[in-house]
Design an enzyme around this catalytic site. Sequence first.
Site: not given
Length: 546
Positions: A199, A268
């Site tokens: 993330d 990401e």
Amino acid sequence: MTEWWRGGVIYQIYPRSFRDSDGDGIGDLRGIAEKLDHVAGLGVDGIWLCPFFKSPMKDFGYDVEDYRAVDPMFGTLEDFDQLLARAHDLGLRVIIDMVLSHTSDLHPWFLESRESRDNPRADWYVWADARPDGTPPNNWLSVFGGSAWAWEPRRNQYYLHNFLTSQPDLNLHDGQVQDAVLDACRFWLDRGVDGFRLDTANFYMHDPELRDNPPRPSGSGALEGVASVNPYGMQRHVYDKSRPENLEFLRRLRALMDRYPGTMTVAEVHDDDSTMRSAEYVGSPDLLHTAYGFTLLTERFGAGVIRGALESFERQPGRGWPAWAFGNHDVIRPVTRWGRGDGGDAFAKLLVALLCSVRGTAFLYEGEELGLPEADVPYERIRDPYGLPFYPRYKGRDGCRTPMPWRHDHPAGGFTDGTAEPWLPVPEEHLRRAVSVQDGDPGSVLNFTRGFLRWRREHPALVTGDIRFIDAPEPVIAFVRSGGGEEVLAAFNLGGEPAALEAPGGVEALSGHGPTGTLDGGRIRLPGYGAFLGRLSGTDNKTTGG
């Protein structure tokens, strides 16, 4: 196969919304395990599980309180182990979401760090003194709105939070912090996970000098993945993220992964130019395995937009392996965002085929195999902390997070069998597209997805081959994938009206894949939202796919 992820298709599961096994209205790990047959039946290679760690759920799990514990809402560690074993029995790899840039403000590390300036974890988070007038140390903004700094009276200092105030940023410049988060990764690798989705991977490091970000030049367009009403998009984010020091930490992480053969990382990346940054993070063998950005998760759509993103990655140094997604838990579902409600099943099928035909690892978000549109969640049911401050101009992320519809004849879509109301509403239009409706319909989006992914496996050029583009008029995107002794020509009509393009010499149509484009007198003819796949002559004819 140690590089199973290269050219693989990975199915993203948002645990709160997949399947509720205990009747409390919130999805859980046992519920996911119950439905893994559906996922395996799609023909994907693995699953990505969004966070299920212990958390106060201010950001629905992306605020981690304990990296090594399952939140009771989702089950237990034993439930996770059983899910992992079941997935592996079905031939599915499992990657989990690791949130390493920040924690919850209830994490024991932060509770200790905030107490004083001289405790053992005093420097584990990003602390800074106020300016002489008491204002924050610089102009950095939170993605979720307002200043990225929050005041802590115990230390008489500000701490950095790139997201919610309850999500303080870890100071990954500190070697002890790096060791701690790598130990958390090792815990899950030892349990047998096959990799991590990282993330906000470019948020790990900040500028130690805390310099102000410059303004974003006028006329440069909206920042990828940021609502136009959010002032975050008014800055160039050169000092609060994407710092060069990040690469050294990524190398440490890759070294850990290399000790577990067959595991992978996908980053990401949310940046001013996320395609360029993604390519940087995978540009050498000692960095990450693959990465995706927000370039194809925005409102911008068209053959030129998609080709531009793909070519931009291919031009970057190192020519690493990309990953692509058209939808996820953070953005409006693609059939709504790009289709504007037009195209129906044909458009949904086109997106699946296109995503799984370009060079890269493909990420399908739960419900894309059903062609689900964005749900319209009424204000009183909105749960997303990002959506509430910007409503009604931006409604947040709840519309793509509503529960998965398994049955059409159940008010909750078979998501839960209990009496508790699902945590988000299940819209009627989703019930009409439930798995139970589409399963027995040969022409459904679901069965198209199954068939196309099965057919794709028989064509190595579409899995790991190179890509070169063919000039085609808008709204057509065309390219050739080369590898495994074959060259496959793919052409996609992104518009609702019929289109045509000249066929290269020696192309023959392939069959068995589902798209309905045809070869006619030296021209490729594409119906609205149609596609054509063919083999170029001179390549191995053994693989026909149907």
